[in-house]
Scaffold this motif. Structure first.
Motif, PDB file in Angstrom:
ATOM      1  N   ALA A 192       0.828  -1.207   0.000  1.00 37.99           N
ATOM      2  CA  ALA A 192       0.000   0.000   0.000  1.00 37.99           C
ATOM      3  C   ALA A 192       0.858   1.250   0.000  1.00 37.99           C
ATOM      4  CB  ALA A 192      -0.924  -0.010   1.216  1.00 37.99           C
ATOM      5  N   ILE A 193       1.936   1.225   0.746  1.00 38.03           N
ATOM      6  CA  ILE A 193       2.816   2.393   0.828  1.00 38.03           C
ATOM      7  C   ILE A 193       3.536   2.622  -0.497  1.00 38.03           C
ATOM      8  CG2 ILE A 193       4.975   3.189   1.885  1.00 38.03           C
ATOM      9  CD1 ILE A 193       3.886   2.042   4.531  1.00 38.03           C
ATOM     10  N   MET A 194       4.065   1.549  -1.094  1.00 34.41           N
ATOM     11  CA  MET A 194       4.772   1.700  -2.362  1.00 34.41           C
ATOM     12  C   MET A 194       3.836   2.229  -3.454  1.00 34.41           C
ATOM     13  SD  MET A 194       7.787   0.928  -1.468  1.00 34.41           S
ATOM     14  CE  MET A 194       7.373   1.396   0.199  1.00 34.41           C
ATOM     15  N   SER A 195       2.597   1.759  -3.447  1.00 35.68           N
ATOM     16  CA  SER A 195       1.627   2.245  -4.435  1.00 35.68           C
ATOM     17  C   SER A 195       1.353   3.731  -4.251  1.00 35.68           C
ATOM     18  CB  SER A 195       0.323   1.457  -4.323  1.00 35.68           C
ATOM     19  OG  SER A 195       0.505   0.111  -4.689  1.00 35.68           O
ATOM     20  N   SER A 196       1.243   4.165  -3.001  1.00 42.35           N
ATOM     21  CA  SER A 196       0.991   5.579  -2.728  1.00 42.35           C
ATOM     22  C   SER A 196       2.155   6.450  -3.187  1.00 42.35           C
ATOM     23  CB  SER A 196       0.746   5.797  -1.231  1.00 42.35           C
ATOM     24  OG  SER A 196      -0.470   5.226  -0.830  1.00 42.35           O
ATOM     25  N   VAL A 197       3.375   5.982  -2.969  1.00 41.87           N
ATOM     26  CA  VAL A 197       4.547   6.757  -3.380  1.00 41.87           C
ATOM     27  C   VAL A 197       4.545   6.955  -4.893  1.00 41.87           C
ATOM     28  CG1 VAL A 197       7.061   6.720  -3.558  1.00 41.87           C
ATOM     29  CG2 VAL A 197       5.975   6.092  -1.409  1.00 41.87           C
ATOM     30  N   ALA A 198       4.360   5.883  -5.646  1.00 41.10           N
ATOM     31  CA  ALA A 198       4.375   5.989  -7.104  1.00 41.10           C
ATOM     32  C   ALA A 198       3.241   6.876  -7.603  1.00 41.10           C
ATOM     33  CB  ALA A 198       4.258   4.591  -7.714  1.00 41.10           C
ATOM     34  N   GLU A 199       2.081   6.738  -7.005  1.00 38.76           N
ATOM     35  CA  GLU A 199       0.922   7.520  -7.430  1.00 38.76           C
ATOM     36  C   GLU A 199       1.134   9.015  -7.215  1.00 38.76           C
ATOM     37  OE1 GLU A 199      -3.835   7.948  -6.255  1.00 38.76           O
ATOM     38  OE2 GLU A 199      -2.613   6.316  -5.442  1.00 38.76           O
ATOM     39  N   HIS A 200       1.786   9.386  -6.126  1.00 38.07           N
ATOM     40  CA  HIS A 200       1.951  10.804  -5.806  1.00 38.07           C
ATOM     41  C   HIS A 200       3.210  11.408  -6.417  1.00 38.07           C
ATOM     42  CE1 HIS A 200      -1.085   9.746  -2.808  1.00 38.07           C
ATOM     43  NE2 HIS A 200      -1.334  11.033  -2.704  1.00 38.07           N
ATOM     44  N   LEU A 201       4.285  10.616  -6.522  1.00 36.67           N
ATOM     45  CA  LEU A 201       5.525  11.159  -7.080  1.00 36.67           C
ATOM     46  C   LEU A 201       5.463  11.238  -8.603  1.00 36.67           C
ATOM     47  CD1 LEU A 201       8.382  12.153  -6.392  1.00 36.67           C
ATOM     48  CD2 LEU A 201       9.176   9.787  -6.587  1.00 36.67           C
ATOM     49  N   HIS A 202       4.733  10.314  -9.218  1.00 39.93           N
ATOM     50  CA  HIS A 202       4.648  10.275 -10.684  1.00 39.93           C
ATOM     51  C   HIS A 202       3.185  10.265 -11.127  1.00 39.93           C
ATOM     52  CE1 HIS A 202       8.956   9.627 -10.799  1.00 39.93           C
ATOM     53  NE2 HIS A 202       8.815   8.635  -9.948  1.00 39.93           N
ATOM     54  N   PRO A 203       2.435  11.297 -10.780  1.00 38.83           N
ATOM     55  CA  PRO A 203       1.023  11.342 -11.176  1.00 38.83           C
ATOM     56  C   PRO A 203       0.890  11.400 -12.698  1.00 38.83           C
ATOM     57  CG  PRO A 203       1.740  13.483 -10.369  1.00 38.83           C
ATOM     58  CD  PRO A 203       2.864  12.533 -10.092  1.00 38.83           C
ATOM     59  N   GLU A 204      -0.176  10.841 -13.193  1.00 36.52           N
ATOM     60  CA  GLU A 204      -0.472  10.802 -14.637  1.00 36.52           C
ATOM     61  C   GLU A 204       0.468   9.878 -15.405  1.00 36.52           C
ATOM     62  OE1 GLU A 204      -3.187  12.321 -15.381  1.00 36.52           O
ATOM     63  OE2 GLU A 204      -3.281  13.245 -13.392  1.00 36.52           O
ATOM     64  N   SER A 205       1.364   9.183 -14.698  1.00 37.37           N
ATOM     65  CA  SER A 205       2.286   8.270 -15.381  1.00 37.37           C
ATOM     66  C   SER A 205       1.737   6.852 -15.352  1.00 37.37           C
ATOM     67  CB  SER A 205       3.662   8.283 -14.710  1.00 37.37           C
ATOM     68  OG  SER A 205       3.634   7.532 -13.503  1.00 37.37           O
ATOM     69  N   THR A 206       2.399   5.966 -16.089  1.00 37.99           N
ATOM     70  CA  THR A 206       2.065   4.544 -16.049  1.00 37.99           C
ATOM     71  C   THR A 206       2.060   4.022 -14.620  1.00 37.99           C
ATOM     72  OG1 THR A 206       2.904   4.098 -18.276  1.00 37.99           O
ATOM     73  CG2 THR A 206       2.937   2.262 -16.706  1.00 37.99           C
ATOM     74  N   TYR A 207       2.986   4.507 -13.807  1.00 37.32           N
ATOM     75  CA  TYR A 207       3.205   3.940 -12.476  1.00 37.32           C
ATOM     76  C   TYR A 207       2.279   4.535 -11.414  1.00 37.32           C
ATOM     77  CZ  TYR A 207       7.077   2.418 -15.214  1.00 37.32           C
ATOM     78  OH  TYR A 207       7.815   1.871 -16.224  1.00 37.32           O
ATOM     79  N   ALA A 208       1.439   5.472 -11.800  1.00 41.04           N
ATOM     80  CA  ALA A 208       0.420   5.975 -10.879  1.00 41.04           C
ATOM     81  C   ALA A 208      -0.726   4.982 -10.763  1.00 41.04           C
ATOM     82  CB  ALA A 208      -0.102   7.326 -11.357  1.00 41.04           C
ATOM     83  N   HIS A 209      -0.728   3.972 -11.633  1.00 46.81           N
ATOM     84  CA  HIS A 209      -1.796   2.979 -11.651  1.00 46.81           C
ATOM     85  C   HIS A 209      -1.303   1.662 -11.056  1.00 46.81           C
ATOM     86  CE1 HIS A 209      -3.772   5.863 -14.213  1.00 46.81           C
ATOM     87  NE2 HIS A 209      -2.804   5.775 -15.104  1.00 46.81           N
TER      88      HIS A 209
END
Length: 968
Positions: A175-192
């Motif tokens: 859950a934490i890793m998903s939140s980091v990717a979603e917030h640091l790279h919004p609108e990117s492939t890794y925000a999903h």
């Protein structure tokens, strides 16, 4: 002149790669745009895989659901589940599919050449021509569907991936890793979330699901790999004919969405689901992350990993000292980037949200001090050696799978696959610049002066999942209320149709399309592992292997004289040794020196049960390490220092270590609760399993929790007990040694071992003794965690003398047939199985299971299934072949000590194993039918443990003797 093609393939290049000791050949298929990489060596564990670039554009988990679904029947193999058929009937040593953040990989391996090509054919047909494109029920089974069987029932959501991800999201780290990717790279492939957010998965339509496959599963968006002793002409022909040659390259590349991270410094609070015992003052996390480089800069990736180890993960790292040793947090670790963006990150675990700003200040102050003082060169050298050892040994006996994924991991970003196989140049580059200030300058430029800095405070929110589930239930109830009676009946009809599809057996014609081995293809002897006895006092076993100059050491110290009260102290000792100071070194220096000399030192208590007698078992404290020849002596010196001179005086350090272990155990119970449930069930009736439970299961967790909660009052008693135990344990008289190394190196290796032995006191001889326990009246236990799903285990025991080789085949039939069909496909669990051991254990289990009562009822009906089993000998022979990987498996040097020491303590040998192999091959239908009463009587004992969701456990009709929370 036109270059001649080999089955449509052009050979692009051939290159020897020193780092893996193999020739690598690259092929290109001009018509389809597909590529194949072949690592050409003599490894008999042949490997094939194919990977596709599958970047998500939402969190419906479409890539993950497609990964599951393509293996559910195909054009050439129209059975409902060719994947499970091959699991049942092949000699595969690896067969799986993996969804990454931006790619999906289908790897397999087998030591039988015919079997290898069978599996290749099944996988190629599955990925390119799956039945799911014309059969929507596969999508509903593997992905999600609205479930209703009676008009008065609640409308719910079910599906294999849906339930898998409900379990996955219970993992705090994920859950934490998903939140980091979603917030640091919004609108990117890794925000999903490529695996799928369970609360978003029901937004995926069947049409979008099919379209995703058609867009992404084509040769010009794929890389296939081969590894080992391959007939390359045959393999290329198989990949070409009907697969690559059926496609034309369309030159429209699949692209990742890779916007530049938003500039600026941000701080946000996000939430993860927590149980009622967690609070923001003690159980919050903080992540500090900055963009560092991209996956296309290989040198910088190596440097990023090195900085993470040196600054964060090493025991002597400055951030461990600044945050953990000072009590601000229970642990700190480097953020593990996975994908195109390679970010420098720090994860601070179990801290107070109120101290977030102070912790950020400490992080940045510490990093600035590192820049000013320079990296600790001793830690740097240790980490570098540790990294090189890791790269050298990557994959072990499954090197083919590892090498394939390494190539895919760089190919997906338009780089040369070969770059994924090399590491020496990068390590040399780093060594040459170790004291030139380059790393300190990178730390300044890319971290401290980063254009983008993200701080997330992850606070626990009690009942977050429950509130989301309640909202979903309300939504579904409102939706059902709007349905007409006809609509309700139509929905019921759809579910009955799905159930009928799942229960209807495959036709003989469909099954006949699957490739099959013959029993004659199976070798009648297992692989011989040479062994020499170098000494009988103490026993020293030597195993000559081609190890490329690596020596493997396993030291076993007999621990059969422990009292009942001392059992958990064995595990306490194993945890603390190497993590506390010794008379000669601080624990930080010790960790650094171990990294310089070895691949790491492991200490763990192990239990070995004698063949056919579960009440005769031995407990051993095992110490193991691996080192290159010139550094083994140093490895022994450090081992002596740790075993004989450790100090148990650092009260706060020991408490910090135990808190870290407790947290890791809690996370393990959430992620792999089936293992905990199995161990707990067996501990209700089995002496060795009860011992194991108190060494490593929930029993030990309870001990650790009590110790932490009463640390101040019990400190002196605990310290004294530990010192006394440590003083008497490490003696020559208790010692058995297993060694693996080069044959020519035997004498020098033996000499160093004898020198090590002389550093230990002689001690008194320990007589093998098996402890007997008094068992409680509890037979049916439920353990409540914060999970969204359950892990359901049930079983019992039978006389070990009644165990027979055909039971291995029986457990395979029940696991991969009966339980797979009822618990996974129909019930929606991610997995299920049955184990029948030679020690008389029979235990069934489920993994990430939405059910309790239904699963237990399925276990209890196993004997009826066997009683009514309709199986001819030819079909049974295929199941027999499917069990052969228990006898025929790849053996790498790093596994030899474990295999041979296990045989030594159990009283087993190759001839006994070969005898059991032959008996297994001779299994008949009559053998299986004879076990009906044994199954019924054993399972009727009803020893049951369910670990999981509070609501599901309390709503279950099953009568538990004891219901408790994990955290007491």
């Amino acid at each position: 002149m036109t270059e001649e093609l080999q089955h449509g393939f052009k050979k692009v290049q051939t290159q020897w790669v020193d780092d893996i000791g193999a020739e690598v050949v690259e092929y290109y298929h001009p018509q389809s745009g597909g590529r194949v990489m072949w690592v050409n060596n003599d490894d008999p564990n042949r490997t094939f895989g194919i990977g596709f670039l599958t970047p998500p554009t939402d969190s419906t988990g479409v890539a993950h659901i497609v990964e599951h679904s393509v293996l559910s029947g195909s054009q050439k193999y129209p059975v409902k589940d060719p994947f499970m058929h091959m699991m049942k009937t092949s000699m595969q040593t690896f067969l799986n599919a993996l969804t990454f953040a931006d790619m999906t990989v289908y790897p397999l391996s087998s030591m039988n050449e015919t079997d290898f090509h069978h599996l290749m054919g099944v996988y190629l047909d599955a990925v390119f021509y799956p039945k799911m494109l014309t059969e929507e029920k596969i999508f509903r089974q593997e992905g999600w569907h609205k479930e209703l069987f009676q008009p008065e029932d609640d409308l719910t959501i079910n599906g294999v991936v849906y339930n898998e991800m409900r379990g996955a999201f219970g993992d705090v780290d994920r859950a934490i890793m998903s939140s980091v990717a979603e917030h640091l790279h919004p609108e990117s492939t890794y925000a999903h979330e490529s695996g799928g957010n369970p609360y978003v998965i029901p937004e995926l339509s069947y049409e979008d699901f099919c379209a995703f496959h058609q867009t992404h599963y084509r040769p010009d968006n794929a890389l296939a790999f081969l590894y080992g002793d391959i007939d390359i002409d045959r393999a290329l022909a198989q990949i070409n004919e009907g697969y690559f040659d059926a496609f034309e390259a369309d030159h429209h590349a699949i692209e990742l969405t890779l916007p530049t991270p938003p500039k600026g410094r941000t701080k946000e609070t996000v939430y993860y689901s927590a149980d009622k015992q967690m609070s923001r003052e003690t159980d919050s996390y903080l992540t500090y992350t900055v963009p560092f480089t991209s996956a296309q800069d290989k040198q910088m990736i190596f440097i990023l990993q090195l900085l993470g180890d040196v600054l964060v993960d090493a025991e002597a790292s400055p951030l461990q000292a600044a945050l953990v040793d000072t009590g601000f947090a229970e642990d700190v670790s480097a953020y593990p980037s996975d994908g195109y963006y390679q970010d420098f990150g720090i994860v601070v675990e179990n801290m107070s949200a109120d101290q977030a700003d102070q912790i950020v200040d400490i992080i940045e102050k510490t990093l600035r001090q590192v820049v000013e003082d320079g990296l600790d060169q001793s830690v740097f050298d240790g980490v570098l050696n540790s990294r090189e050892f890791y790269y050298r040994q990557a994959g072990g006996s499954m090197q083919g799978i590892t090498r394939g994924i390494q190539m895919l991991s760089v190919w997906r970003y338009q780089d040369q696959p070969l770059d994924g196989l090399t590491y020496s140049d990068e390590l040399d580059y780093i060594r040459q610049r170790r004291d030139q200030g380059m790393f300190e300058q990178l730390l300044t430029d890319r971290v401290l002066n980063a254009e983008t800095t993200q701080v997330l405070v992850h606070e626990p929110k009690v009942g977050l999942f429950r509130s989301q589930d309640d909202a979903l239930a309300e939504k579904l109830a409102a939706e059902k209320a709007q349905l007409s009676a006809e609509d309700v009946q139509e929905l019921i009809k759809q579910n009955e149709s799905l159930r009928a599809y799942q229960t209807e057996p495959d036709t003989p014609e469909a099954i006949a399309t699957l490739p099959q081995l013959d029993l004659a293809d199976v070798p009648r002897e297992t692989t011989n592992i040479p062994e020499e006895i170098l000494s009988n006092n103490p026993t020293i076993l030597f195993h000559p292997q081609a190890t490329s100059g690596v020596r493997y050491v396993k030291l076993a110290f007999a621990s059969d004289d422990m009292t009942r009260e001392e059992i958990p102290y064995l595990k306490d000792l194993a945890i603390l040794l190497g993590s506390v100071d010794t008379q000669n070194m601080t624990y930080q220096d010790l960790d650094t020196e171990l990294m310089k000399a070895t691949a790491g030192l492991g200490i763990v208590p192990k239990i070995y049960t004698a063949v056919d007698n579960p009440d005769d078992y031995t407990v051993q404290m095992e110490v193991n390490f691996a080192a290159l020849n010139p550094k083994t002596a140093r490895g022994f010196e450090l081992t002596t220092d740790i075993l004989t001179k450790s100090l148990f005086t650092q009260k706060q350090r020991i408490l910090n270590v135990f808190k870290r272990v407790k947290l890791e155990m809690e996370q393990s119970f959430e992620a792999n609760g089936h293992q905990a449930a199995l161990g707990r069930v067996r501990s209700l009736y089995s002496n060795p399993s009860r011992y194991a439970e108190e060494l490593s299961g929930i029993g030990y967790y309870d001990h650790l929790t009590h110790l932490i909660n009463h640390f101040d009052t019990e400190w002196e008693t605990f310290k004294h007990q530990l010192e006394q135990l440590n003083q008497r344990l490490w003696t020559q008289s208790r010692l058995t040694i297993s060694l693996t190394g080069e044959s020519a190196d035997k004498d020098a290796f033996y000499h160093e071992v004898k020198e090590f032995i002389e550093t230990l006191p002689v001690g008194e001889t320990v007589v093998r003794h098996s402890m007997t326990f008094d068992f409680s009246n509890i037979r049916k236990e439920a353990i409540i965690t914060n999970s969204n799903v359950q892990y359901v285990a049930q079983g019992g025991y039978f006389p070990a003398t009644d165990y027979e080789a055909p039971m291995l085949v029986l457990s395979a039939i029940l696991s991969k047939g009966y339980l797979y069909d009822l618990v996974r496909l129909q019930g929606g669990a991610y997995g299920a199985g049955l184990t029948i051991s030679r020690t008389g254990d029979m235990t069934a289990y489920s993994y990430r299971d939405p059910n309790v009562d239904q699963t237990i009822a399925t276990y209890q009906a196993m004997s009826d299934f066997v009683a009514n089993l309709e199986l001819d000998q030819e079909t049974l022979n295929q199941f027999i072949i499917g069990t052969m990987s228990s006898f025929h498996y790849p053996i790498s040097p790093d596994k030899v000590n474990r295999i041979m020491l296990t045989r030594y303590f159990k009283g087993s040998d190759k001839s006994m194993i070969d005898k059991r192999l032959i008996a297994t091959l001779n299994t008949t239908v009559a053998d299986l039918m004879a076990y009906v009463d044994l199954i019924r009587e054993t399972m009727a004992q009803g020893y049951t443990v369910v670990i999981g969701n509070e609501q599901q456990i309390k709503q279950a009709k099953f009568a538990f003797d004891n219901v408790r929370e994990l955290k007491q």
